[in-house]
Write an enzyme that holds these catalytic residues in place. Structure first.
Site, PDB file in Angstrom:
ATOM      1  N   TYR A   1       0.841  -1.205   0.000  1.00 49.58           N
ATOM      2  CA  TYR A   1       0.000   0.000   0.000  1.00 49.58           C
ATOM      3  C   TYR A   1       0.869   1.245   0.000  1.00 49.58           C
ATOM      4  CZ  TYR A   1      -3.153   3.654   1.600  1.00 49.58           C
ATOM      5  OH  TYR A   1      -3.869   4.816   1.691  1.00 49.58           O
TER       6      TYR A   1
ATOM      7  N   GLU B   1      -3.497   7.538  -4.189  1.00 48.34           N
ATOM      8  CA  GLU B   1      -3.362   6.269  -3.483  1.00 48.34           C
ATOM      9  C   GLU B   1      -3.206   5.106  -4.464  1.00 48.34           C
ATOM     10  OE1 GLU B   1      -5.992   4.784   0.111  1.00 48.34           O
ATOM     11  OE2 GLU B   1      -6.785   3.982  -1.751  1.00 48.34           O
TER      12      GLU B   1
END
Ligand code: GDP
Ligand code: MN
Length: 377
Positions: free
Chosen positions: A104, A189
């Site tokens: 992530y 993101e």
């Protein structure tokens, strides 16, 4: 907020040199099948719903296909979905990569520290919400030098990367930083970011452009977002107007008073349905426009709560009376007013002449608005 769909975010990423799976958007099962048949999208492939909500992986909105027929079938299934209230109008077909690991990575704004925040976790993927805080690394970034090798090394360490993959990470972080800055993003993101051999590939993209900077980015003007039709009109007229689920309309001035008014209505058992913040304006034309917009939302009752500070009660009242004249009788609604402060007496008098009584007590006036709306849809 300008939220980009995954494919739009990926187009931005591509411009900045982020590695991506090969993919194309389809609007119909036919198109999906053709993309695979013509080899534009290699097999096996992933078929992904293009909605703004997250959690697609878990919600059955990300599927896999091994043939053109399967791609069609998966596209058919996904295009028929209503995912978390959003109709799926397009799907993204992408080659399915053999993923080593999913991590992530994101850049966002830390509003408390007023600095960009770089977030990394070795545990990326669909379970990111349940990853323990201790396994998520956060570092603020000084916006002037931007990302330095120190921050980059720390992310490499979090991901456990060295050598070739670490060098890919270096380049990726430079690209990510550029997207963040040059596109005026409030969020960039990548989850999951896949480790594929020596490279890092962005399997997903979430990009949100800061609303206040949207004037610098006419290229995003067409981006679909969650505004309703009336909210869109309001935006063009520069009126702060938000639609909620209830049936009571609220006209107030200033964010604080507006929010407090919503709270009081809720506490008294009412359900605010639209609110409109006049802000510092007491320009009668503007007030009229705002009021007419409110009437188009068809509220069961409207609670007008104005504090005259910079705004003058009498000019607001004038605008209102003018607006009320323009609302056709079939669309009228009970109006409960409470105006206080600067030029209060004059304002109350103007309203009274139009048949509207101003109740000075907050609870009593809010209660009247709740009562008037009761029993209406
Ligand atoms: P989200 O759940 O809405 O965030 O959707 P994602 O784009 O993150 O996809 C969900 C999951 O699907 C990912 O965590 C991956 O495990 C899987 N996935 C998505 N794209 C690919 C791909 O190209 N290859 C493989 N093997 N898995 C993928
Ligand atoms: Mn994701």
């Amino acid at each position: 907020m300008v939220k980009l769909a995954e494919w739009q975010g990926k187009n931005v990423f591509r411009k900045y040199g982020v590695a991506l799976p090969r993919g194309e958007v389809a609007h119909s099962p036919d198109e999906a099948e053709a993309l695979v048949r013509t080899g534009k999208v290699p097999l096996p492939c992933v078929v992904k719903a293009q909605v703004l909500a997250g959690g697609r992986g878990k919600g059955g909105a990300v599927r896999f296909a091994n043939s053109p027929e399967e791609a069609r079938a998966q596209a058919t299934a996904i295009l028929g979905l209503e995912f978390k209230g959003e109709k799926v109008r397009e799907v993204l077909l992408e080659e399915k990569l053999a993923i080593g690991r999913e991590v992530y990575l994101s850049l966002t704004l830390d509003r408390t520290q007023r600095l960009p925040l770089l977030i990394a976790s070795a545990k990326g993927g669909v379970e990111i919400e349940s990853v323990a805080d201790s396994e998520i690394d956060r570092q603020t970034v000084d916006p002037f030098p931007g990302l330095t090798s120190y921050e980059k090394r720390r992310v490499a360490k979090v991901f456990g990367l060295s050598g070739g993959p670490a060098r890919s990470l270096d380049r990726l972080l430079d690209s990510l930083w550029q997207v963040f800055q040059r596109e005026d993003a409030e969020l960039v993101e990548i989850n999951p970011l896949a480790v594929v051999g020596d490279g890092l590939v962005a399997l997903d993209a979430k990009v949100i452009i800061e609303d206040d900077a949207s004037f610098r980015h006419p290229e995003y003007a067409e981006v679909r977002d969650d505004r309703t039709e009336l909210e869109e009109i309001a935006r063009e007229k520069e009126i702060a107007f938000v639609q909620l689920d209830g049936n009571i309309g609220v006209i107030a001035n200033g964010a604080g008073l507006t929010m407090a008014t919503l709270d009081v209505l809720k506490e008294l058992g009412g359900a605010p349905g639209v609110f409109l913040d006049l802000g510092g304006t007491d320009d009668p034309t503007k007030v009229t426009e705002a009021f007419l917009l409110m009437s188009r939302a068809r509220p069961a009752s409207v609670f007008l709560n104005i504090f005259g500070g910079v705004t003058r009660c009498d000019t607001v009242a004038k605008g209102l009376v003018e607006a009320m004249r323009q609302v056709p009788p079939s669309e009228r609604f009970p109006l409960i007013a409470r105006i206080r402060g600067n030029n209060e007496k004059e304002g109350i008098e103007i309203l009274r002449s139009a048949g509207v009584t101003s109740v000075s007590d907050l609870r009593a006036s809010a209660q009247a608005a709740v009562d008037a709306a009761r029993g209406h849809p």
